[in-house]
Design a protein around this motif. Structure first.
Motif, PDB file in Angstrom:
ATOM      1  N   ASP A 203       2.580  -8.163 -17.196  1.00  0.00           N
ATOM      2  CA  ASP A 203       2.148  -8.167 -15.793  1.00  0.00           C
ATOM      3  C   ASP A 203       1.556  -9.511 -15.373  1.00  0.00           C
ATOM      4  OD1 ASP A 203      -0.230  -8.109 -17.180  1.00  0.00           O
ATOM      5  OD2 ASP A 203      -1.062  -6.392 -16.117  1.00  0.00           O
ATOM      6  N   GLU A 204       1.445 -10.457 -16.322  1.00  0.00           N
ATOM      7  CA  GLU A 204       0.986 -11.803 -16.028  1.00  0.00           C
ATOM      8  C   GLU A 204       1.870 -12.805 -16.767  1.00  0.00           C
ATOM      9  OE1 GLU A 204      -3.593 -12.071 -15.218  1.00  0.00           O
ATOM     10  OE2 GLU A 204      -3.281 -11.062 -17.126  1.00  0.00           O
ATOM     11  N   PRO A 205       1.878 -14.063 -16.345  1.00  0.00           N
ATOM     12  CA  PRO A 205       2.716 -15.064 -17.004  1.00  0.00           C
ATOM     13  C   PRO A 205       2.499 -15.104 -18.517  1.00  0.00           C
ATOM     14  CG  PRO A 205       1.895 -15.944 -14.955  1.00  0.00           C
ATOM     15  CD  PRO A 205       1.192 -14.631 -15.155  1.00  0.00           C
ATOM     16  N   TYR A 206       3.578 -15.200 -19.238  1.00  0.00           N
ATOM     17  CA  TYR A 206       3.590 -15.124 -20.699  1.00  0.00           C
ATOM     18  C   TYR A 206       3.113 -16.429 -21.334  1.00  0.00           C
ATOM     19  CZ  TYR A 206       5.661 -14.476 -25.380  1.00  0.00           C
ATOM     20  OH  TYR A 206       5.878 -14.361 -26.731  1.00  0.00           O
ATOM     21  N   LEU A 207       2.156 -16.326 -22.257  1.00  0.00           N
ATOM     22  CA  LEU A 207       1.635 -17.460 -23.035  1.00  0.00           C
ATOM     23  C   LEU A 207       1.053 -18.576 -22.182  1.00  0.00           C
ATOM     24  CD1 LEU A 207       4.259 -17.866 -25.918  1.00  0.00           C
ATOM     25  CD2 LEU A 207       2.156 -16.516 -25.898  1.00  0.00           C
ATOM     26  N   THR A 208       0.553 -18.247 -20.993  1.00  0.00           N
ATOM     27  CA  THR A 208      -0.131 -19.249 -20.174  1.00  0.00           C
ATOM     28  C   THR A 208      -1.603 -18.880 -20.056  1.00  0.00           C
ATOM     29  OG1 THR A 208       0.307 -18.079 -18.093  1.00  0.00           O
ATOM     30  CG2 THR A 208       1.937 -19.699 -18.810  1.00  0.00           C
ATOM     31  N   ASP A 209      -2.435 -19.892 -19.812  1.00  0.00           N
ATOM     32  CA  ASP A 209      -3.876 -19.704 -19.607  1.00  0.00           C
ATOM     33  C   ASP A 209      -4.533 -18.918 -20.734  1.00  0.00           C
ATOM     34  OD1 ASP A 209      -3.718 -21.076 -17.188  1.00  0.00           O
ATOM     35  OD2 ASP A 209      -3.136 -19.265 -16.122  1.00  0.00           O
ATOM     36  N   GLY A 210      -4.039 -19.105 -21.960  1.00  0.00           N
ATOM     37  CA  GLY A 210      -4.671 -18.492 -23.129  1.00  0.00           C
ATOM     38  C   GLY A 210      -4.160 -17.114 -23.490  1.00  0.00           C
ATOM     39  N   ARG A 211      -3.255 -16.567 -22.693  1.00  0.00           N
ATOM     40  CA  ARG A 211      -2.705 -15.251 -23.038  1.00  0.00           C
ATOM     41  C   ARG A 211      -1.750 -15.373 -24.215  1.00  0.00           C
ATOM     42  NH1 ARG A 211      -3.368 -14.860 -17.511  1.00  0.00           N
ATOM     43  NH2 ARG A 211      -1.485 -16.098 -17.147  1.00  0.00           N
ATOM     44  N   GLY A 212      -1.724 -14.334 -25.087  1.00  0.00           N
ATOM     45  CA  GLY A 212      -0.863 -14.361 -26.260  1.00  0.00           C
ATOM     46  C   GLY A 212       0.213 -13.295 -26.203  1.00  0.00           C
ATOM     47  N   ASP A 213       0.837 -13.052 -27.345  1.00  0.00           N
ATOM     48  CA  ASP A 213       1.900 -12.059 -27.433  1.00  0.00           C
ATOM     49  C   ASP A 213       1.405 -10.652 -27.131  1.00  0.00           C
ATOM     50  OD1 ASP A 213       4.284 -13.498 -28.199  1.00  0.00           O
ATOM     51  OD2 ASP A 213       3.225 -13.983 -30.042  1.00  0.00           O
ATOM     52  N   ASP A 214       0.115 -10.423 -27.311  1.00  0.00           N
ATOM     53  CA  ASP A 214      -0.439  -9.085 -27.116  1.00  0.00           C
ATOM     54  C   ASP A 214      -0.872  -8.830 -25.669  1.00  0.00           C
ATOM     55  OD1 ASP A 214      -2.478 -10.921 -27.153  1.00  0.00           O
ATOM     56  OD2 ASP A 214      -3.825  -9.724 -28.407  1.00  0.00           O
ATOM     57  N   ALA A 215      -0.480  -9.698 -24.734  1.00  0.00           N
ATOM     58  CA  ALA A 215      -0.835  -9.502 -23.323  1.00  0.00           C
ATOM     59  C   ALA A 215      -0.322  -8.154 -22.826  1.00  0.00           C
ATOM     60  CB  ALA A 215      -0.265 -10.637 -22.484  1.00  0.00           C
ATOM     61  N   LYS A 216      -0.972  -7.620 -21.823  1.00  0.00           N
ATOM     62  CA  LYS A 216      -0.627  -6.301 -21.287  1.00  0.00           C
ATOM     63  C   LYS A 216       0.840  -6.225 -20.887  1.00  0.00           C
ATOM     64  CE  LYS A 216      -1.817  -3.013 -17.638  1.00  0.00           C
ATOM     65  NZ  LYS A 216      -2.626  -2.787 -16.416  1.00  0.00           N
TER      66      LYS A 216
ATOM     67  N   GLN B 289       2.805   1.408 -13.512  1.00  0.00           N
ATOM     68  CA  GLN B 289       2.976   0.036 -13.976  1.00  0.00           C
ATOM     69  C   GLN B 289       3.605  -0.864 -12.911  1.00  0.00           C
ATOM     70  OE1 GLN B 289       5.206   1.626 -17.089  1.00  0.00           O
ATOM     71  NE2 GLN B 289       3.715   1.172 -18.695  1.00  0.00           N
ATOM     72  N   VAL B 290       3.803  -0.333 -11.731  1.00  0.00           N
ATOM     73  CA  VAL B 290       4.403  -1.114 -10.653  1.00  0.00           C
ATOM     74  C   VAL B 290       3.431  -2.209 -10.208  1.00  0.00           C
ATOM     75  CG1 VAL B 290       5.232  -1.059  -8.276  1.00  0.00           C
ATOM     76  CG2 VAL B 290       5.852   0.777  -9.861  1.00  0.00           C
ATOM     77  N   GLU B 291       3.913  -3.436 -10.161  1.00  0.00           N
ATOM     78  CA  GLU B 291       3.095  -4.571  -9.736  1.00  0.00           C
ATOM     79  C   GLU B 291       3.254  -4.782  -8.229  1.00  0.00           C
ATOM     80  OE1 GLU B 291       0.961  -6.562 -11.575  1.00  0.00           O
ATOM     81  OE2 GLU B 291       1.295  -4.999 -13.084  1.00  0.00           O
ATOM     82  N   LYS B 292       2.120  -4.907  -7.517  1.00  0.00           N
ATOM     83  CA  LYS B 292       2.171  -5.084  -6.074  1.00  0.00           C
ATOM     84  C   LYS B 292       2.909  -6.354  -5.673  1.00  0.00           C
ATOM     85  CE  LYS B 292      -2.013  -2.411  -5.072  1.00  0.00           C
ATOM     86  NZ  LYS B 292      -3.357  -2.437  -4.474  1.00  0.00           N
ATOM     87  N   ASP B 293       2.798  -7.394  -6.501  1.00  0.00           N
ATOM     88  CA  ASP B 293       3.489  -8.644  -6.167  1.00  0.00           C
ATOM     89  C   ASP B 293       4.943  -8.638  -6.643  1.00  0.00           C
ATOM     90  OD1 ASP B 293       3.252  -8.930  -8.887  1.00  0.00           O
ATOM     91  OD2 ASP B 293       2.221 -10.862  -8.834  1.00  0.00           O
ATOM     92  N   ARG B 294       5.364  -7.541  -7.285  1.00  0.00           N
ATOM     93  CA  ARG B 294       6.737  -7.313  -7.735  1.00  0.00           C
ATOM     94  C   ARG B 294       7.217  -8.347  -8.756  1.00  0.00           C
ATOM     95  NH1 ARG B 294       9.914  -8.596  -4.126  1.00  0.00           N
ATOM     96  NH2 ARG B 294       8.476  -9.500  -2.614  1.00  0.00           N
ATOM     97  N   LYS B 295       6.322  -8.949  -9.501  1.00  0.00           N
ATOM     98  CA  LYS B 295       6.694  -9.942 -10.495  1.00  0.00           C
ATOM     99  C   LYS B 295       6.436  -9.398 -11.898  1.00  0.00           C
ATOM    100  CE  LYS B 295       6.294 -14.302  -7.937  1.00  0.00           C
ATOM    101  NZ  LYS B 295       6.089 -13.784  -6.585  1.00  0.00           N
ATOM    102  N   TYR B 296       7.486  -9.423 -12.723  1.00  0.00           N
ATOM    103  CA  TYR B 296       7.405  -8.972 -14.107  1.00  0.00           C
ATOM    104  C   TYR B 296       7.858 -10.131 -14.993  1.00  0.00           C
ATOM    105  CZ  TYR B 296       7.168  -4.519 -11.710  1.00  0.00           C
ATOM    106  OH  TYR B 296       6.807  -3.488 -10.867  1.00  0.00           O
TER     107      TYR B 296
END
Length: 330
Positions: free
Chosen positions: A111-124, A155-162
């Motif tokens: 639900d958020e950009p992958y591996l950016t701003d410190g997020r890892g593989d275990d991101a939501k 799990q639907v994102e309001k901004d429609r970005k997956y």
């Protein structure tokens, strides 16, 4: 949802993405068989990239150093997102194509950009269920990894970005892919054969819009006196000599080139499946006996007429062998 320092670019249709070393391949999850849902026509998916900060293991931050790819359906609703991934420059794709490889890969939606701003593989993760199908395994250039994700209501994102995470998703140079969204239905419980049939199905005799359909090759116009015809059989316009038109279907007497238009099969037309070229180093072309025939400079295109025995056949028995620096374009 808060995203830091993101530079967003958006395109529609086919994109390229790239990668890093492949993760170990796991085992497929058990499949639950269910009756196929009623057919729902796919909706157009916007595909784009965001750029965010890379944070290393020591906590150092590098601004705008990490890319992440996203998929955006037209509405914020539950449904199935299907992503078809084909090789561009990702060298490990041949490992996945090997017959012994299980049809399961570590691709996920977040639900958020992958591996950016410190997020890892275990991101939501932003899906309830997923399944993986390997398609066209016998063909190096047509081998496709199909990832099927069911996004439920919660799990639907309001901004429609997956955002897609996994091998090859932080660069734009390793894969081609297409994406489809089927609103309101869950296609993950289907068998592979059922899902292939569902995706390829047409509704009311109409094709899926051409923006979401890959062409299968090209037709070369060898004469100055060839015409383009409309669906009613009337000449629409004269074609340029040595022009290469995209072909979406080959019929008995014609090549369908999109929008209902076609080119007649004659001695002055030649069908080929695409072009092969190299990146960064010379491309070797071999003769039928395996001897080196010629070296082509980087980015020099050579027509490919078919693929046999895992090789790009470029005419008169000559061929190019797949390699990490060899790229194929239709």
């Amino acid at each position: 949802m808060k995203i830091k320092k993101l530079v967003v670019t958006t395109v529609i249709g086919t994109m390229m993405l790239g990668g890093f070393t492949a993760s170990p391949i796991g085992f497929p999850s058990a499949k639950v068989q269910a009756a196929a849902p009623a057919y729902v026509a796919p909706e157009k998916v916007d595909i784009g990239w965001v750029v965010g900060d890379l944070v290393d293991s020591a906590g150092n931050r590098f601004e705008n150093a990490r890319k992440s790819i996203y998929f955006s359906p037209p509405k914020a609703e539950k449904g199935t997102l299907i992503i078809d991934i084909k090789k561009k420059e990702f060298r490990w794709m041949e490992n996945y194509r090997h017959p012994s490889t299980m049809e399961s890969l570590p691709f996920h939606l977040h639900d958020e950009p992958y591996l950016t701003d410190g997020r890892g593989d275990d991101a939501k993760r932003a899906y309830t269920r997923k399944d993986t199908d390997f398609l066209n395994r016998e063909s190096a250039e047509n081998f496709t990894i199909r990832e099927t994700f069911f996004i439920d209501s919660n799990q639907v994102e309001k901004d429609r970005k997956y955002y897609l995470g996994g091998p090859g998703t932080t660069s734009e140079s390793s894969f081609y892919y297409e994406a489809y969204f089927y609103p309101g239905v869950d296609l993950t419980p289907m068998s592979k054969a059922e899902r292939i049939k569902y995706v390829e199905r047409t509704k009311n005799g109409k094709e899926i819009p051409t923006s979401n359909v890959s062409h299968i090759g090209r037709v070369l116009i060898k004469s100055k006196d060839m015409f383009l015809y409309n669906k009613d059989g009337k000449a629409h316009g004269k074609l340029k000599q040595y022009e290469g038109l995209r072909v979406y279907e080959v019929q008995d007497d014609r090549y369908q080139v999109g929008g209902g238009y076609y080119v007649k099969k004659t001695k002055d037309t030649l069908f080929y499946v695409g072009h092969v070229y190299s990146e960064g180093k010379n491309m070797d072309v071999y003769d039928a006996n395996g001897g080196l025939f010629k070296k082509f400079k980087p980015r020099e295109n050579v027509r490919v007429y078919s693929t046999e025995n895992g090789r790009y056949q470029v005419g008169a028995g000559y061929y190019v062998s797949p390699d990490f620096h060899i790229s194929f374009d239709r």
